[in-house]
Scaffold this active site. Structure first.
Site, PDB file in Angstrom:
ATOM      1  N   ARG A   1       0.833  -1.203   0.000  1.00  0.00           N
ATOM      2  CA  ARG A   1       0.000   0.000   0.000  1.00  0.00           C
ATOM      3  C   ARG A   1       0.872   1.260   0.000  1.00  0.00           C
ATOM      4  O   ARG A   1       2.102   1.177  -0.138  1.00  0.00           O
ATOM      5  CB  ARG A   1      -0.957  -0.010   1.187  1.00  0.00           C
ATOM      6  CG  ARG A   1      -0.297   0.156   2.525  1.00  0.00           C
ATOM      7  CD  ARG A   1      -1.350   0.168   3.638  1.00  0.00           C
ATOM      8  NE  ARG A   1      -0.725   0.290   4.937  1.00  0.00           N
ATOM      9  CZ  ARG A   1      -1.120  -0.387   6.017  1.00  0.00           C
ATOM     10  NH1 ARG A   1      -2.125  -1.236   5.942  1.00  0.00           N
ATOM     11  NH2 ARG A   1      -0.517  -0.203   7.168  1.00  0.00           N
ATOM     12  N   ASP A   2       0.237   2.411   0.176  1.00  0.00           N
ATOM     13  CA  ASP A   2       0.964   3.679   0.032  1.00  0.00           C
ATOM     14  C   ASP A   2       1.774   4.022   1.288  1.00  0.00           C
ATOM     15  O   ASP A   2       1.765   5.154   1.747  1.00  0.00           O
ATOM     16  CB  ASP A   2      -0.010   4.812  -0.323  1.00  0.00           C
ATOM     17  CG  ASP A   2      -1.177   4.904   0.658  1.00  0.00           C
ATOM     18  OD1 ASP A   2      -1.218   4.098   1.630  1.00  0.00           O
ATOM     19  OD2 ASP A   2      -2.049   5.769   0.466  1.00  0.00           O
ATOM     20  N   GLU A   3       2.458   2.995   1.822  1.00  0.00           N
ATOM     21  CA  GLU A   3       3.385   3.182   2.952  1.00  0.00           C
ATOM     22  C   GLU A   3       4.757   2.630   2.557  1.00  0.00           C
ATOM     23  O   GLU A   3       5.608   3.351   2.093  1.00  0.00           O
ATOM     24  CB  GLU A   3       2.864   2.491   4.211  1.00  0.00           C
ATOM     25  CG  GLU A   3       1.520   3.042   4.674  1.00  0.00           C
ATOM     26  CD  GLU A   3       1.356   3.019   6.184  1.00  0.00           C
ATOM     27  OE1 GLU A   3       2.310   3.306   6.912  1.00  0.00           O
ATOM     28  OE2 GLU A   3       0.232   2.706   6.627  1.00  0.00           O
TER      29      GLU A   3
ATOM     30  N   ASP B   1       7.827  -1.461  14.051  1.00  0.00           N
ATOM     31  CA  ASP B   1       7.711  -2.779  13.436  1.00  0.00           C
ATOM     32  C   ASP B   1       9.064  -3.491  13.456  1.00  0.00           C
ATOM     33  O   ASP B   1       9.160  -4.679  13.767  1.00  0.00           O
ATOM     34  CB  ASP B   1       7.198  -2.662  11.997  1.00  0.00           C
ATOM     35  CG  ASP B   1       5.877  -1.901  11.906  1.00  0.00           C
ATOM     36  OD1 ASP B   1       5.764  -0.843  12.551  1.00  0.00           O
ATOM     37  OD2 ASP B   1       4.969  -2.351  11.189  1.00  0.00           O
TER      38      ASP B   1
ATOM     39  N   TRP C   1       8.286   2.830  19.414  1.00  0.00           N
ATOM     40  CA  TRP C   1       8.789   3.025  18.050  1.00  0.00           C
ATOM     41  C   TRP C   1      10.208   3.614  18.137  1.00  0.00           C
ATOM     42  O   TRP C   1      11.165   3.020  17.650  1.00  0.00           O
ATOM     43  CB  TRP C   1       7.843   3.936  17.271  1.00  0.00           C
ATOM     44  CG  TRP C   1       6.743   3.168  16.588  1.00  0.00           C
ATOM     45  CD1 TRP C   1       6.575   3.016  15.245  1.00  0.00           C
ATOM     46  CD2 TRP C   1       5.666   2.422  17.194  1.00  0.00           C
ATOM     47  NE1 TRP C   1       5.486   2.225  14.970  1.00  0.00           N
ATOM     48  CE2 TRP C   1       4.914   1.848  16.145  1.00  0.00           C
ATOM     49  CE3 TRP C   1       5.280   2.158  18.502  1.00  0.00           C
ATOM     50  CZ2 TRP C   1       3.791   1.046  16.387  1.00  0.00           C
ATOM     51  CZ3 TRP C   1       4.158   1.371  18.742  1.00  0.00           C
ATOM     52  CH2 TRP C   1       3.431   0.825  17.705  1.00  0.00           C
TER      53      TRP C   1
ATOM     54  N   GLU D   1      -1.343  -8.021   8.963  1.00  0.00           N
ATOM     55  CA  GLU D   1      -1.309  -6.881   9.888  1.00  0.00           C
ATOM     56  C   GLU D   1      -2.310  -7.094  11.023  1.00  0.00           C
ATOM     57  O   GLU D   1      -2.043  -6.766  12.179  1.00  0.00           O
ATOM     58  CB  GLU D   1      -1.653  -5.597   9.118  1.00  0.00           C
ATOM     59  CG  GLU D   1      -1.638  -4.340   9.952  1.00  0.00           C
ATOM     60  CD  GLU D   1      -1.803  -3.082   9.110  1.00  0.00           C
ATOM     61  OE1 GLU D   1      -2.327  -3.192   7.975  1.00  0.00           O
ATOM     62  OE2 GLU D   1      -1.417  -2.000   9.575  1.00  0.00           O
TER      63      GLU D   1
HETATM   64  C1  BGC Z   1       1.982   0.940   9.784  1.00  0.00           C
HETATM   65  C2  BGC Z   1       2.397   0.227  11.022  1.00  0.00           C
HETATM   66  C3  BGC Z   1       3.062   1.259  11.880  1.00  0.00           C
HETATM   67  C4  BGC Z   1       1.948   2.181  12.287  1.00  0.00           C
HETATM   68  C5  BGC Z   1       2.255   3.189  13.287  1.00  0.00           C
HETATM   69  C6  BGC Z   1       0.900   1.889  10.198  1.00  0.00           C
HETATM   70  O1  BGC Z   1       0.294   2.559   9.191  1.00  0.00           O
HETATM   71  O2  BGC Z   1       1.630   0.114   8.754  1.00  0.00           O
HETATM   72  O3  BGC Z   1       2.891  -0.995  10.920  1.00  0.00           O
HETATM   73  O4  BGC Z   1       3.848   0.834  12.896  1.00  0.00           O
HETATM   74  O5  BGC Z   1       1.321   2.761  11.188  1.00  0.00           O
HETATM   75  O6  BGC Z   1       1.436   2.991  14.282  1.00  0.00           O
END
Ligand code: BGC
Length: 722
Positions: free
Chosen positions: A343-345, A352, A404, A605
């Site tokens: 996706r757009d990430e 993660d 994070w 996810e």
């Molecule tokens: C990502 C996650 C990430 C999170 C932050 C999401 O959109 O896909 O895996 O850690 O945003 O909370």
């Protein structure tokens, strides 16, 4: 030596819109050559050709780094490719450098990056037999033209017009760009690592023609066809089908993930060259003639990593889970550890990586991969010490979050633990320390972390309706991680011989303050963190309370990103391995095997990305290739199979063998290539007890039947009876 530094950055002389430029230099090499080395990098991603042949096998070079500070240069031996008359061409696409990333949001920084110029810098050094040397540098003698790549971008895909043969060559322009950012290749090369044949082609009830590769992969599709000039191939990508068996890719959100190819006459084979996709299926929106499986091959692309860990069991679904974890890593270790590939990430989310790094470091040799990424983290660390949500930090305006940002301490520590090289701690120590200082500088309550943005127990199963954040108190998590990070600074600092007395004191103060502030634990994740980070005054009591809670919750997880990676460790360390196994073996939602029962080939996810009735969790946050929950594999290696090491014996310099067999699984075999040799361990549950086979290359502490003894390197069989 970085010869490339005497070259000049060059760019196009006019705006070519979406079309990717190809840069060219023609030259003669008349004398006998003994060595020829090409160094290249680009503002974008590039592929180079000499006399029509592709140079090297790197994909998506120069990779993804914190480009404002660091840009990798690749070096290729091209001696065998050179002739008397030569034509060197380098095509440059937007890549990570100039694609509009992140896709789902806008920001001034994103606009800045999107508007950056395309750029190329290269040098070709030829050594002749007569002892002379010649260097061809990028400069104003180079030319550029519009290439056959008409469009290429990370999220939206690629368009290629095979009819185009660049013919109008124009003069390049010099580009003012820093050469101080140039560094030699530091991470692993990105390579094509496997070819997966199409399994079947089918027509959906909705009338789409879909190709299924049977496995979710990251990379691109190569196709072969016989066509007429001007025929069009057009397809998009998807991970799953909907309940009715129809095409579904709404979860790609704004990423178009489309490939368009305009054919020339005759037989032709092509695949995208400057982008990638995460997919299992493609939908043929346009294809000249009838398609058959032989036309399509998925090419798997990721960072080059040696496989080091293997798991196998007596349960087919568990084996599929293991396979999904491995594919999740392969799909998301493309130069940067990403959340997802579709996706757009596709971003280097720190949380993660922090969750998955231990598993990742067992399954594959990721030392070099993570060292590079951690250097980018240090480069992107803000002046305040804050670590962004993603690295490379393409969201510099976003606040850092606990768990994070703690990747700054946890990841280097894990790399050191798995591989034993203190250099990673040396390189990262300032970054680790500054992160901890940052927390101290922004918290409103000394020795805790309060009043700040946090992701909390992201995707926690106890989240109130409509929220992505689990019910665990955010400040509880933030403060617990604060303690953990401070402790890791102390441990790293001591190993490096630094004075960390201030951090030692800080850690003690955090523990004391934490205990006073949080006398009770309310959620599964709170119990887990309290024990795992040594905050609970009575860890046994807390672990027992956690076990009761898990049972009361119906032997179900209620944890999210923060609690899930550690819950099994906490349970098995305090006598509840059976319960840990029940969680692992659960086939219903929420459980690791539920997605397997739904045909998953990677880690999802959400536990219920696809509901029992076939409907989807949501359209906006539903990746089917998110490695985070694959973190269960580190528990399988360490606790289930029993291959662990003490913290002061990193890299398995000594092994602690303490397996937790479970009859429901039948048998479990684990093999781990460590820096000190290969450890393999097997247990088999039999009617009268359990048989264990251990092969260890190092001095090993065997813990079975509540007893401990040491063994030397060798092969052993042990028994426990019922
Ligand atoms: C990502 C996650 C990430 C999170 C932050 C999401 O959109 O896909 O895996 O850690 O945003 O909370």
């Amino acid at each position: 030596m970085m010869k490339i530094k005497s070259s000049q950055w060059i760019t196009v002389s006019r705006d070519a819109g979406d079309i990717c430029p190809v840069f060219r230099r023609q030259f003669a090499a008349e004398k006998e050559m003994v060595k020829a080395e090409l160094q290249v990098t680009a503002l974008g991603v590039y592929f180079a050709q000499i006399n029509g042949q592709r140079v090297g096998c790197d994909v998506l070079a120069p990779g993804w780094t914190s480009y404002d500070h660091r840009l990798q240069v690749q070096t290729y031996d091209v001696l065998d490719m050179l002739d008397k008359e030569n034509d060197l061409r380098i095509t440059v696409g937007r890549g990570w450098f100039r694609s509009p990333m992140p896709g789902w949001m806008d920001s001034a920084d994103k606009q800045r990056r999107y508007a950056q110029p395309c750029g190329l810098i290269a040098s070709l050094t030829i050594s002749y037999a007569d002892g002379t040397e010649e260097t061809i540098c990028t400069d104003e003698t180079w030319q550029w033209a519009e290439s056959a790549v008409r469009f290429s971008e990370i999220y939206d895909g690629e368009t290629f017009d095979a009819r185009v043969n660049p013919s109008i060559w124009e003069a390049v322009k010099p580009l003012e760009w820093s050469k101080d950012i140039l560094i030699p290749q530091e991470g692993e090369r990105i390579l094509e690592t496997e070819r997966v044949s199409a399994r079947r082609i089918f027509r959906t009830p909705g009338g789409d023609t879909v190709v299924d590769f049977g496995q979710e992969v990251t990379g691109y599709v190569e196709f072969t066809l016989c066509a007429h000039e001007g025929d069009e191939v057009l397809f998009d990508h998807a991970e799953v089908q909907d309940r009715e068996g129809n095409w579904y890719n709404e979860n790609y959100r704004s990423a178009k993930a489309q490939v368009r190819y305009i054919c020339r006459d005759g037989q032709q084979t092509w695949h995208p060259q400057l982008t990638f996709f995460g997919f299992r299926y493609i939908r043929l929106l346009s294809w000249p003639g009838d398609a058959c499986t032989e036309n399509f091959t998925a090419i798997v692309v990721h960072s080059e990593m040696q496989r080091t860990g293997w798991l196998k069991s007596g349960n087919a679904e568990v084996n599929q889970l293991f396979s999904n974890i491995v594919w999740g890593q392969r799909g998301n270790f493309l130069d940067v550890p990403t959340d997802c590939p579709q996706r757009d990430e596709r971003l280097g989310w720190t949380g993660d990586a922090e969750v998955f790094i231990k598993t990742a470091s067992y399954l594959f040799d990721t030392e070099r991969f993570f060292k590079k990424w951690l250097h980018d983290m240090a480069a992107d660390q803000r002046a305040s010490g804050e670590i962004g949500q993603i690295i490379p930090d393409v969201m510099p305006e976003a606040d850092g979050s606990s768990a994070w940002g703690d990747a700054a301490t946890i990841c280097p520590w894990q790399v050191y633990q798995t591989y034993g090289d203190k250099k990673v701690l040396e390189d990262q120590f300032e970054c680790m320390r500054k992160w901890v200082d940052f927390i101290g500088s922004v918290t409103k309550t000394p020795n805790l972390w309060t009043d700040h943005f946090h992701f909390g127990d992201w995707l926690g199963l106890d989240a109130p309706s409509g929220s992505y954040k689990g019910s665990t108190r955010e400040e509880f998590i933030a403060s617990a991680y604060y303690a953990h990070s401070a402790e890791l600074v102390v441990k790293a600092g001591k190993l490096l011989g630094r004075d960390v007395s201030a951090y030692e004191k800080l850690h003690q103060d955090i523990v004391k303050t934490f205990r006073a502030a949080y006398p009770d634990y309310r959620t599964q994740t709170e119990h887990v963190l309290a024990v795992h980070f040594s905050l609970a005054e009575d860890p046994q009591k807390t672990a027992d309370a956690l076990a009761d809670m898990v049972r009361k919750d119906g032997v179900q997880l209620r944890t999210g990103f923060v609690g899930t990676p550690y819950i099994l460790h906490v349970l098995s360390a305090y006598g509840h391995a059976d319960l840990a196994w029940s969680l692992v073996l659960r086939r219903e939602y929420p459980g690791w095997l539920y997605p397997v029962t739904k045909g998953a080939t990677t880690i999802w996810e959400h536990w219920d990305g696809i509901h029992e009735d076939g409907t989807f969790w949501s359209r906006d946050m539903n990746s089917f290739n998110h490695y985070a929950y694959g973190a269960v594999a580190d528990w399988i290696f360490e606790q289930a199979a029993g291959i662990a090491h003490a913290e002061d014996k990193p890299a398995f310099e000594e092994v602690i063998y303490a397996p937790h067999p479970d009859e429901r699984l039948g048998w479990l075999q684990a093999k781990l290539n460590t820096r000190h040799g290969t450890v393999s361990a097997l247990w088999v549950c039999q009617e009268d007890g359990v048989r264990y086979e251990l092969e260890t290359p190092v001095h090993t502490r065997v813990c079975l039947n509540g007893e401990e003894h040491w063994v030397n390197p060798g092969k052993y069989t042990f028994w426990t009876t019922k």
